[in-house]
Design a protein around this motif. Structure first.
Motif, PDB file in Angstrom:
ATOM      1  N   LYS A 303       0.828  -1.217   0.000  1.00 14.86           N
ATOM      2  CA  LYS A 303       0.000   0.000   0.000  1.00 14.86           C
ATOM      3  C   LYS A 303       0.855   1.257   0.000  1.00 14.86           C
ATOM      4  O   LYS A 303       0.544   2.241  -0.667  1.00 14.86           O
ATOM      5  CB  LYS A 303      -0.880   0.009   1.263  1.00 14.86           C
ATOM      6  N   ILE A 304       1.925   1.219   0.789  1.00 18.05           N
ATOM      7  CA  ILE A 304       2.801   2.397   0.874  1.00 18.05           C
ATOM      8  C   ILE A 304       3.441   2.664  -0.486  1.00 18.05           C
ATOM      9  O   ILE A 304       3.464   3.804  -0.957  1.00 18.05           O
ATOM     10  CB  ILE A 304       3.894   2.178   1.948  1.00 18.05           C
ATOM     11  N   ALA A 305       3.942   1.604  -1.115  1.00 16.66           N
ATOM     12  CA  ALA A 305       4.588   1.780  -2.427  1.00 16.66           C
ATOM     13  C   ALA A 305       3.613   2.394  -3.418  1.00 16.66           C
ATOM     14  O   ALA A 305       3.955   3.329  -4.157  1.00 16.66           O
ATOM     15  CB  ALA A 305       5.105   0.437  -2.936  1.00 16.66           C
ATOM     16  N   ILE A 306       2.394   1.896  -3.404  1.00 15.53           N
ATOM     17  CA  ILE A 306       1.397   2.414  -4.357  1.00 15.53           C
ATOM     18  C   ILE A 306       1.050   3.869  -4.021  1.00 15.53           C
ATOM     19  O   ILE A 306       0.943   4.709  -4.909  1.00 15.53           O
ATOM     20  CB  ILE A 306       0.144   1.512  -4.350  1.00 15.53           C
ATOM     21  N   ALA A 307       0.917   4.151  -2.728  1.00 14.02           N
ATOM     22  CA  ALA A 307       0.574   5.518  -2.337  1.00 14.02           C
ATOM     23  C   ALA A 307       1.657   6.510  -2.750  1.00 14.02           C
ATOM     24  O   ALA A 307       1.379   7.647  -3.126  1.00 14.02           O
ATOM     25  CB  ALA A 307       0.353   5.586  -0.824  1.00 14.02           C
ATOM     26  N   GLN A 313       6.229  -0.963  -7.951  1.00 11.92           N
ATOM     27  CA  GLN A 313       7.657  -0.986  -8.284  1.00 11.92           C
ATOM     28  C   GLN A 313       8.315   0.325  -7.884  1.00 11.92           C
ATOM     29  O   GLN A 313       7.805   1.397  -8.159  1.00 11.92           O
ATOM     30  CB  GLN A 313       7.834  -1.211  -9.786  1.00 11.92           C
ATOM     31  N   VAL A 314       9.468   0.192  -7.243  1.00 15.16           N
ATOM     32  CA  VAL A 314      10.178   1.360  -6.743  1.00 15.16           C
ATOM     33  C   VAL A 314      11.634   1.245  -7.172  1.00 15.16           C
ATOM     34  O   VAL A 314      12.272   0.219  -6.955  1.00 15.16           O
ATOM     35  CB  VAL A 314      10.094   1.412  -5.203  1.00 15.16           C
ATOM     36  N   LYS A 315      12.151   2.321  -7.751  1.00 18.39           N
ATOM     37  CA  LYS A 315      13.551   2.300  -8.166  1.00 18.39           C
ATOM     38  C   LYS A 315      14.423   2.678  -6.984  1.00 18.39           C
ATOM     39  O   LYS A 315      14.215   3.710  -6.348  1.00 18.39           O
ATOM     40  CB  LYS A 315      13.756   3.299  -9.306  1.00 18.39           C
ATOM     41  N   ILE A 321      12.716  -2.434  -7.232  1.00 23.21           N
ATOM     42  CA  ILE A 321      12.180  -3.348  -6.228  1.00 23.21           C
ATOM     43  C   ILE A 321      10.669  -3.398  -6.376  1.00 23.21           C
ATOM     44  O   ILE A 321      10.014  -2.360  -6.462  1.00 23.21           O
ATOM     45  CB  ILE A 321      12.607  -2.894  -4.819  1.00 23.21           C
ATOM     46  N   ASP A 322      10.146  -4.600  -6.414  1.00 22.64           N
ATOM     47  CA  ASP A 322       8.705  -4.767  -6.622  1.00 22.64           C
ATOM     48  C   ASP A 322       8.067  -5.303  -5.338  1.00 22.64           C
ATOM     49  O   ASP A 322       8.369  -6.404  -4.896  1.00 22.64           O
ATOM     50  CB  ASP A 322       8.459  -5.734  -7.784  1.00 22.64           C
ATOM     51  N   PHE A 323       7.203  -4.478  -4.756  1.00 26.38           N
ATOM     52  CA  PHE A 323       6.578  -4.860  -3.484  1.00 26.38           C
ATOM     53  C   PHE A 323       5.261  -5.603  -3.670  1.00 26.38           C
ATOM     54  O   PHE A 323       4.504  -5.787  -2.723  1.00 26.38           O
ATOM     55  CB  PHE A 323       6.355  -3.603  -2.630  1.00 26.38           C
ATOM     56  N   LYS A 324       4.974  -6.020  -4.900  1.00 31.69           N
ATOM     57  CA  LYS A 324       3.713  -6.703  -5.149  1.00 31.69           C
ATOM     58  C   LYS A 324       3.645  -8.009  -4.352  1.00 31.69           C
ATOM     59  O   LYS A 324       4.602  -8.759  -4.277  1.00 31.69           O
ATOM     60  CB  LYS A 324       3.591  -7.015  -6.649  1.00 31.69           C
ATOM     61  N   MET A 487      11.990   3.789   0.048  1.00 33.50           N
ATOM     62  CA  MET A 487      10.863   4.373  -0.685  1.00 33.50           C
ATOM     63  C   MET A 487      11.215   5.714  -1.325  1.00 33.50           C
ATOM     64  O   MET A 487      10.500   6.195  -2.197  1.00 33.50           O
ATOM     65  CB  MET A 487       9.663   4.564   0.255  1.00 33.50           C
ATOM     66  N   THR A 488      12.313   6.340  -0.866  1.00 35.47           N
ATOM     67  CA  THR A 488      12.700   7.627  -1.459  1.00 35.47           C
ATOM     68  C   THR A 488      14.023   7.517  -2.199  1.00 35.47           C
ATOM     69  O   THR A 488      14.612   8.543  -2.566  1.00 35.47           O
ATOM     70  CB  THR A 488      12.834   8.707  -0.367  1.00 35.47           C
TER      71      THR A 488
END
Length: 577
Positions: A303-307, A313-315, A321-324, A487-488
RNA sequence: GAAUCUGUAGCUCAGCUGGUAGAGCAUAACACUUUUAAUGUUGGGGUCCCGGGUUCGAGUCCCGGCAGGUUCACCA
């Protein structure tokens, strides 16, 4: 007493000039704002009619003067907007002071102003505010680092003269935040992470609580504490290293879910992953186990990644990195087998020591089976786990607060989530057997006696709480700073803490204003004397009176201090008497 | 704690085998009524982190310190 640079002196002179013109550089009354830079940039094209009479405030970040017209970059909390000043609009009469003097000469980059006007689009297509009135709201006495940015044809931003010295950025975060918009954004994201978590946990009906930071006994983790003293009670107190034992007391008390965003303090080494104070969220939920908690962690972090990114997916650095959900799950034994090909599950301590040596681990006799496993995992597995992965079932020796595994001997029901080669959370089926818990504490005491400075203390009141009966409980601790780093896309914990811990800046041992006045130096001449290099009274006393008088008069002239009168030779001689 | 790199103008950084300290931006003055890294011309601005040493001479070489970065160790 500060020694001021030429530019700082100049700005102080401008302060006086403003006041002489009847303009207060730090007015008391509020300035009504009815729009933000972001709002204008986003909505002006579609709703032009709404931007005919606007009022906005912000900091001057750039000036381009072209004779009797000028463009000025204004930055507010939301972003930047260009403003357009024209002399004949601001000064319709013969008196052009407001434009020629106040605007062009007495305003600087860094000053905070409020403006009124209307929005239009320039010939080059930039949305711009045509200013009809402006008001100085706060004069800046220090210049900012001027960072220039240009967008090239590909739409990439080129940055010139970036403000990137890490020491200055961390020590003067306010400057960092003013000139580096991506830094402002990083901290917005950090706050968003916490908000998403809080909403998620609140939706599930868990209670956000506060527990003591000052604790008479530190517990809940293995770490050295900061120690302090309470005067009235005349007792030692410790800054908490964790809040685990207090939250569990609340589960005993009958809440079925409690959580706390907690600043914890550990008196240990610093690195790009460690700051002496850091933030964890700890969560305890009754009638659950660690399997259930793994599902919750996946769901919450996804949820955090999507928000934050609109995607799972986060670079992060070189990696995506894929939090799915679902994340990969390994037992610790399984992970070791997977990465080293060695099956340690059935080995006893001696066999394992041999196996560890073969894997290039330096061992010694003090290392038990649990420590050996931990070393092998740390050396050969953790760094390779880039995508989020749960590692389950840790050796009992390293986890004195976790419940024994339901089927595997020597293990506890514990998991960590590893991501980008680092732990982001740690969770157990919590140990609620008070007798077992007492035994584990006693083993820790034994370790402490053998010199382990991080062994846990026995908390008698916590045991008493457990003896009253704690329901089966799943517990979680998740490092907010580490998660925020991922996340950042931040390389250092210092980039996700507003004010990371630093050694104090070295003190300048200059004489104070009072010191100079005490020997008779007029206040307005102190700058001059300091500029000449007499930074202490001792040095000043060594000077030759004639030369000093000459130098002071010369420097006063050089510094263009027209309002400051030269000292008489007698006056200077008196300083040295 | 160890290794290593860095510290020069308000900011970002040059500065060779030791010889009076440089650039861009900022700043000051002048010009310029739609520019956008505005532009043109002309100026001012330095405790070269601190303290020792070598040398006729140190920003530069040597030693010691301070502050910061990175890696390692410690820290689950």
């Amino acid at each position: 007493m500060q020694l001021l640079s030429e530019q700082e002196l100049l700005r102080r002179q401008k302060l006086d000039e403003l006041r002489n013109l009847g303009i207060e550089p730090y007015p008391a009354e509020l300035f009504e704002v009815n729009v933000s830079a972001e709002d204008i940039q986003k909505n002006y094209e579609r709703r032009k009619i709404d931007y005919k009479d606007i009022s906005i405030a912000g900091r001057i970040m750039g000036v381009r003067v072209m004779g009797s017209a000028a463009f000025l970059e204004l930055q507010d909390a939301t972003g930047r907007i260009q403003t357009y000043f024209r002399r004949d609009d601001l000064c319709p009469t013969e008196d052009k002071t407001l434009y020629n003097t106040v605007f062009k000469r007495l305003l600087d980059i860094g000053d905070i102003i409020g403006i009124k006007g209307y929005v239009f689009t320039t010939q080059t297509g930039e949305i711009t505010i045509h200013v009809t009135e402006f008001k100085l709201l706060s004069k800046a006495l220090r210049g900012l680092p001027i960072v220039k940015r240009e967008i090239d044809e590909q739409g990439n931003e080129k940055v010139y003269d970036a403000f990137e010295n890490p020491e200055l950025r961390y020590r003067r975060r306010y400057v960092d935040l003013i000139v580096n918009p991506e830094v402002r954004e990083t901290f917005r994201k950090r706050t968003r992470i916490v908000k998403v978590m809080r909403d998620f946990l609140d939706d599930k009906g868990y209670l956000e609580v506060e527990t003591p930071i000052l604790q008479p006994l530190y517990g809940g983790a293995a770490a050295r504490p900061f120690k302090t003293h309470h005067n009235t009670l005349d007792m030692t107190l410790y800054l908490r290293i964790a809040n685990e034992l207090y939250l569990k007391r609340l589960i005993v008390g009958g809440y079925d879910g409690v959580y706390e965003f907690a600043k914890d303090f550990r008196n240990e080494g610093m690195s790009r992953f460690h700051n002496p104070e850091f933030t964890q969220v700890e969560l305890y939920v009754a009638y659950k186990d660690y399997n259930w908690m793994m599902d919750l962690v996946e769901e919450m972090v996804e949820k955090i990644a999507i928000a934050l990114h609109g995607s799972t997916q986060v670079k992060v650095g070189e990696n995506v990195i894929d939090f799915k959900r679902p994340w990969k799950r390994f037992t610790m034994y399984g992970a070791i087998q997977h990465f080293t090909g060695v099956d340690v599950a059935k080995m006893d301590e001696a066999e394992m020591r041999v196996a560890a040596e073969k894997l290039g681990i330096r061992t010694d006799d003090s290392m038990g089976r649990g420590k050996l496993i931990d070393e092998i995992f740390g050396e050969h597995c953790e760094k390779k786990l880039i995508q989020p992965t749960f590692i389950m079932d840790y050796p009992v020796e390293m986890s004195p607060l976790a419940k024994k595994h339901r089927s595997e001997k020597g293990l506890v029901e514990r998991f960590e989530a590893i991501c980008n080669g680092k732990e982001i959370c740690n969770a157990y089926s919590e140990l609620n057997d008070p007798i077992d818990q007492r035994k584990r504490f006693e083993e820790q005491l034994e370790l402490g006696k053998r010199g382990d400075s991080e062994a846990m203390l026995l908390d008698e009141d916590f045991l008493r709480a457990l003896e009253h009966g704690m329901p089966p409980t799943a517990g979680l601790g998740m490092g907010i700073d580490r998660l925020a780093m991922i996340m950042t896309n931040s390389n250092s914990i210092q980039d996700v803490l507003f004010f990371p811990q630093m050694k104090p800046e070295p003190k300048t041992e200059n004489a104070t204003t009072e010191d100079y006045k005490a020997v008779g130096v007029r206040e307005d001449l102190i700058q001059v004397v300091m500029k000449l290099g007499y930074l202490t009274i001792e040095e000043l006393k060594k000077a030759n009176a004639n030369k000093l008088h000459n130098d002071v008069c010369g420097m006063r002239k050089k510094m263009k201090l027209e309002n400051v009168k030269n000292p008489t030779p007698e006056e200077v001689a008196a300083w040295l008497a």
